[in-house]
Design a protein around this motif. Structure first.
Motif, short mmCIF file in Angstrom:
data_model
loop_
_atom_site.label_atom_id
_atom_site.label_comp_id
_atom_site.label_asym_id
_atom_site.label_seq_id
_atom_site.Cartn_x
_atom_site.Cartn_y
_atom_site.Cartn_z
N PRO A 1 0.81 -1.23 0.00
CA PRO A 1 0.00 0.00 0.00
C PRO A 1 0.84 1.28 0.00
N ARG B 1 -6.44 3.70 -0.30
CA ARG B 1 -6.12 2.34 0.12
C ARG B 1 -5.03 2.36 1.19
N LEU B 2 -4.05 3.23 1.03
CA LEU B 2 -2.97 3.33 2.02
C LEU B 2 -3.52 3.78 3.37
N SER C 1 -5.46 1.05 5.02
CA SER C 1 -4.62 -0.03 5.53
C SER C 1 -3.95 0.39 6.84
#
Length: 176
Positions: free
Chosen positions: A102, A169-170, A173
């Motif tokens: 990520p 998304r990073l 996560s």
């Protein structure tokens, strides 16, 4: 993950495919791009038939084909960005641990988005120049600057999407 490299790649591809489903916007952009491609194909077929069968080509067919092609390419950028289907070469990145992916994707997304912003800016500047002297196509006298602004806008939207999806998304996560 299994110990078989082919299975690992297939599993990653299946996960990536399920994550990258096109939204309604992506389907709309893809459909509109497809419609423009069909128009371009029909124009080319009619021009070829007119040219070789009736000795009467369509005036401005080349200009229209060029304009349609440009619109298809930049319109498709949004759909490609939404699906995260950019051309990638991952010789080493598949070897990175899953925990790093990520962050790597976020950094690459920011870099790619930055490049697309530069592209959008330069196209906009170029469209301003063309608009300043009233640039238009030779035969049909269609102004070119609006197409340049359209392409610049599409590149900017593509830049935002290209940077935003991996960053989202990073961040998700990091929360998990």
């Amino acid at each position: 993950m299994s110990s078989d490299p082919k299975t690992d790649i297939q599993e990653r591809h299946e996960v990536a495919s399920s994550e990258h489903q096109l939204t309604r916007t992506g389907v709309f952009l893809g459909g509109l791009g497809g419609l423009l491609l069909v128009c371009m194909m029909g124009l080319t077929v009619c021009d070829v038939i007119g040219r070789y069968v009736f000795n009467a080509p369509i005036v401005g067919a080349t200009e229209l084909t060029e304009l349609l092609l440009c619109a298809v390419i930049f319109l498709g950028l949004g759909a490609v960005s939404l699906a995260e289907d950019h051309v990638t070469v991952d010789l080493l990145t598949d070897k990175f641990p899953d925990a790093v992916q990520p962050l790597r994707q976020g950094i690459i997304g920011l870099f790619s988005g930055g490049i697309l912003i530069i592209v959008a800016w330069r196209i906009w500047v170029y469209a301003d120049q063309i608009g300043g002297y009233g640039g238009q196509t030779t035969n049909l006298h269609i102004p070119i600057a609006p197409l340049g602004y359209f392409c610049a806008t599409c590149a900017l939207v593509g830049a935002v999407i290209t940077a935003a999806l991996p960053l989202k998304r990073l961040l998700s996560s990091k929360k998990a």
